[in-house]
Design an enzyme around this catalytic site. Structure first.
Site, PDB file in Angstrom:
ATOM      1  N   ASP A   1       0.996  -1.238  -0.179  1.00 14.97           N
ATOM      2  CA  ASP A   1      -0.095   0.057   0.053  1.00 14.97           C
ATOM      3  C   ASP A   1       0.727   1.287  -0.057  1.00 14.97           C
ATOM      4  O   ASP A   1       2.086   1.239   0.182  1.00 14.97           O
ATOM      5  CB  ASP A   1      -0.886   0.231   1.133  1.00 14.97           C
ATOM      6  CG  ASP A   1      -1.864  -0.826   1.173  1.00 14.97           C
ATOM      7  OD1 ASP A   1      -2.065  -1.956   0.334  1.00 14.97           O
ATOM      8  OD2 ASP A   1      -2.997  -0.822   2.015  1.00 14.97           O
TER       9      ASP A   1
ATOM     10  N   HIS B   1       3.192  -2.323   3.224  1.00 15.59           N
ATOM     11  CA  HIS B   1       3.305  -1.032   2.743  1.00 15.59           C
ATOM     12  C   HIS B   1       4.667  -0.732   2.164  1.00 15.59           C
ATOM     13  O   HIS B   1       5.777  -1.249   2.459  1.00 15.59           O
ATOM     14  CB  HIS B   1       3.173   0.091   3.731  1.00 15.59           C
ATOM     15  CG  HIS B   1       1.865  -0.153   4.320  1.00 15.59           C
ATOM     16  ND1 HIS B   1       1.483  -0.907   5.424  1.00 15.59           N
ATOM     17  CD2 HIS B   1       0.475   0.706   4.229  1.00 15.59           C
ATOM     18  CE1 HIS B   1       0.380  -0.995   5.931  1.00 15.59           C
ATOM     19  NE2 HIS B   1      -0.393   0.096   5.212  1.00 15.59           N
TER      20      HIS B   1
END
Length: 429
Positions: A150, A304
């Protein structure tokens, strides 16, 4: 010093910049994806640059990092919103802005029966409204991890993407529209390297706190900026913090976006101060895989490309994760989504093709282009957001764990630099 601690420290960037990488004295090429991908100095990578297609279209997009709204001069957005407005369940925004848009739902009274399938309250992934499909929180293929990150494109992700490329590893990248607007060449690299691109909203706010038109705009303008910059329009998205309910799902579905969630959370966004917790979360996933938890169907973990630390954690645990699972593949591959974008000419291989050696293929398109109530208790953990971080590092000697043959290296100089980097770090330790 522990290797991971070093990699996530400012000292590592200074050491890399001053000793390991002899940065060229000539001007860097910041006009093409290929040129930008060669830059490994995080100071240079994260410096602003001009990109005419984005600069010329500033008036067609909301300001970066503000909650998006439908622009008064955007007749296409207005028409599209009007066409789907009747499909949106009549559920009011949750909480009170601006606090709720930042995750503070304190004082908000919500029916404990969870009528809205609100993930933040109950981690519900099965909407109870007609025509809205279930969220994707796992993958059907056994012993398989739907691999993705992400909050990109991170402005200093080149060394991390080099690492993935050196391992012939493809992933699903959930891109924030504001990041794409600010670092378009970094966004282009995802497609050039064969990753799948999905939407992660325009400004990374809690979506259930927004009005219908704001939630629409957060998705619409993310899709449009990715189309402008990369040349493709995604068909998948992930809500920031996992904050989604039936209303938001209906808006996303009406825009052709599949909602992708997760079952395991690395919590890497917490940062190096929580390194023990993050490491334990990774180990929980690895242990579950080793214990046969995914023998009949696979899973998805939230990670992430937010900072040097989050990318370093991915590198640090890559071999263990790849060894624990039979396959690490983009989420779309695990779901056998062979047409990942609205546009023709871009394909993902099926799962069988991917594990047999055929990775992401772009066939014709170019890589750029343009009753009783109670206050909610957060059932799931939230992911962080951000725009940049120091570059990560990792050795480039690992072989592919995907079951596929190695592809030719597109950026030999970068891989050579990565190998020198690791040698220098290990020598220092």
């Amino acid at each position: 010093m522990h290797l991971l601690s070093f990699l996530a420290s400012p000292l590592s960037c200074l050491f890399i910049s001053a000793i390991v990488f002899p940065y060229p004295t000539s001007a860097q090429d910041r006009t093409t994806e290929q040129g930008e991908a060669q830059i490994l100095d995080p100071t240079v990578e994260c410096a602003p640059y001009q990109y005419p297609p984005v600069d010329d279209a500033q008036g067609n997009f909301p300001p970066s990092w503000t909650v998006a709204t439908i622009l008064s001069n955007d007749s296409d957005a207005q028409a599209r919103y009007q066409s789907i407005e009747g499909l949106i369940p009549k559920i009011p925004p949750k909480g009170r802005k601006a606090d709720s848009a930042n995750g503070n739902f304190g004082g908000f009274k919500y029916d404990p029966n969870d009528p809205d399938c609100w993930w933040t309250y109950s981690m519900c992934t099965t909407p109870n409204v007609s025509g809205v499909p279930d969220d994707i929180a796992a993958v059907p293929e056994p012993n398989t991890l739907g691999y993705g990150f992400d909050d990109g494109p991170n402005c200093s992700h080149n060394a991390f993407y080099d690492y993935l490329l050196s391992n012939d590893q493809k992933a699903t990248m959930f891109y924030i529209g504001s990041n794409v607007q600010q670092f378009p060449l970094e966004a282009q690299r995802a497609l050039a390297d064969g990753h799948q691109i999905c939407v992660h909203t325009w400004s990374h706010h809690y979506m259930t706190a927004l009005t219908n038109d704001e939630a629409f705009a957060e998705l619409w303008y993310s899709m449009q900026i990715i189309k402008l910059v990369v040349g493709v329009t995604p068909t998948c998205w992930r809500p920031p913090y996992g904050d989604v309910d039936n209303r938001i799902r209906a808006i996303a579905n009406a825009l052709g976006l599949m909602t992708i969630m997760w079952q395991f959370d690395s919590e890497d966004w917490l940062g190096i101060e929580s390194v023990t917790k993050v490491n334990n979360n990774y180990m929980d996933l690895i242990t579950a895989a080793q214990n046969g938890t995914f023998s009949t169907s696979g899973t998805i973990m939230l990670t992430h490309e937010l900072t040097n630390f989050t990318m370093s954690e991915a590198v640090s645990f890559y071999d263990q994760v790849a060894s624990a699972f039979s396959y690490l593949v983009p989420v779309g591959v695990a779901l056998n989504v062979t047409a990942p974008y609205v546009e023709d000419g871009y394909t993902l291989p099926s799962f069988a093709q991917y594990i047999g050696g055929m990775h992401v293929v772009s066939t014709t398109g170019s890589g750029s282009g343009g009753g009783s109530t109670s206050a909610p208790s957060v059932g799931g953990s939230s992911d962080g957001s951000g725009t940049s971080g120091s570059t990560t590092t990792g050795n480039s000697t690992n072989t592919s764990k995907s079951g596929a043959a190695k592809v030719s290296l597109k950026r030999v100089d970068s891989f050579a630099s990565a190998a020198v980097l690791v040698t220098g770090i290990l020598f220092m330790l």
